[in-house]
Design a protein around this motif. Structure first.
Motif: not given
Ligand SMILES: *Cc1c(COP(=O)(O)O)cnc(C)c1O
Length: 395
Positions: A65-67, A91, A95, A163, A165-166, A187, A192, A199, A335
């Motif tokens: 995951s991105a986390t 966010t 994050t 980060d 993710a987007h 992410s 996404k 993932g 958010y």
């Molecule tokens: C979705 C998201 C994450 C976490 O992504 P995961 O893959 O669900 O862990 C982190 N930062 C931002 C800004 C996100 O939108």
């Protein structure tokens, strides 16, 4: 009193996001399962190579995951107890959570409420002798203003972990996010722009960072330990440092390989829908449309995030979301500002108004449906519903 016009709801619920997964992904997953190799293996390697080529980064570590990716990136860059990390309050909580999880202190710098990106001058104000890193978030698929941010980072010798993710497919001044030299984390959650189910991936230019995250994502086992069940793999492995279980599986990468090929097409479809929304809502009282960043960029349109203008409507954003739901239309909230969550407020003493622009956005923002498989009818339903709610609730 005049009779209220009946609410018209669409026959089926329209979610704010829905992944577009086709037969190619399904066939590739079946291939993985039938091959007997389901978890981390050749497809993860192939996906990493494809990602590296697309993003323009030399080292890619797919993760669960991105986390997980952000967590490992912080650890690999040596961020820990006693350190401060500056990030945006607008966010996903992950994050900031990972900053806390490595033992460091998250410090929030306010955003520009027009573009929803972190303000570089606010970052500078938050720098102390303990500051070690900055985690900018490329919000909604627009890039943060990286040039002045990097200048600041160089001046104060700070690590920048993006980060992203987007932001797969996002460009800043003609360069893809992830290709400018920093460690960036993507992410592939189903909401996404491309998905592997769950993932993520860490992209980096630093071979040492790559080696460390590769080790930590799989128990701390030395390279290619995943091959130990294969004929060609070594039977023995060493643990050089206790690690995590953050590896990506081949059945996830099977999806990712085909999703990545479709990404630019997805972004074009998202862009067309977003532009149509901008036109429909540009002159609508009650809705404030999102602004684009003022420097050259490619917007990946991960989210479409207008504000509900609570000065001209007699509903809150939450009530507006409920009204949409009553019409069978989903919306998202990206958010609630992270400093307003109880843990952050209580532990670090943040008040909502400490970050006034993030607080303003946190109260008003909503994400309207935006995904490649949306139909013209779907979008029309959203637009009609928004216009109807504004008409019924205007002050
Ligand atoms: C979705 C998201 C994450 C976490 O992504 P995961 O893959 O669900 O862990 C982190 N930062 C931002 C800004 C996100 O939108």
């Amino acid at each position: 009193m005049p009779l209220e016009k009946e609410l018209s709801a669409r026959p089926s619920f329209l979610p704010f996001s829905r992944p577009s997964v086709g037969q190619e992904e399904i066939n590739e997953i079946i291939d993985s399962i039938q091959s007997g190799w389901i978890t981390t293996g050749p497809k993860v390697e192939r996906f990493a190579e494809d990602l590296g080529r697309y993003i323009g980064a030399p080292f890619i570590a797919p993760v669960s995951s991105a986390t997980a990716g952000l967590h490992l990136a912080l650890l690999a860059h040596g961020i820990g107890p006693g350190d401060e990390v500056i990030t945006t309050p607008l966010t996903f909580a992950a994050t900031a959570n990972v900053i806390v999880l490595v033992g460091a202190k998250p410090v929030f710098a306010d955003i520009d409420q027009r573009t929803l990106q972190i303000r570089v001058e606010e970052v500078e104000e938050k720098i102390t002798s303990r500051t070690r890193a900055i985690i900018p978030v490329h919000f909604a698929g627009q890039p943060v203003d990286l040039d002045p941010l990097m200048e600041l980072a160089r001046k104060w010798n700070l690590v920048v972990i993006e980060d992203a993710a987007h932001a797969i497919g996002t460009e800043y001044k003609g360069k893809r996010i992830g290709s400018t030299g920093n460690t960036a984390v993507f992410s592939f959650h189903p909401n996404k722009n491309i998905t592997t189910g769950e993932g993520g991936a860490i992209a980096t230019f630093d071979e040492e960072i790559f080696k460390t995250v590769s080790l930590l994502r799989f128990h701390g086992m030395d390279k290619n330990a995943w091959m130990r069940f294969d004929k060609s793999g070594p039977a023995h492995y060493d643990i050089t440092s206790p690690g995590y279980k953050y590896n990506m599986m081949d059945i996830q990468a099977a999806m990712g390989i085909h999703q990545l090929k479709k990404l630019d097409g997805f972004i074009e479809e998202r862009t067309a829908r977003a532009r149509a929304y901008q036109e429909f809502f540009g002159n609508l009282r009650g809705v404030i449309i999102p602004e684009e960043v003022p420097y050259p960029h490619r917007h990946a349109w991960h989210l479409y995030t207008p504000f509900i203008d609570t000065d001209v409507l007699r509903v809150t954003r939450d009530q507006f979301m409920k009204e949409l739901k009553d019409r069978n239309i989903g919306s998202g909230l990206h958010y609630t500002a992270v400093h307003e969550f109880s843990f952050y407020a209580e532990k670090y003493g943040y008040m909502p108004a400490d970050l006034p622009e993030a607080h303003f956005v946190s109260d008003r923002v909503l994400s309207l449906p935006l995904f490649p498989a949306m139909s013209d009818q779907d979008q029309e339903d959203v637009v009609e519903a928004v216009i109807d709610i504004c008409a019924r609730t205007k002050l």
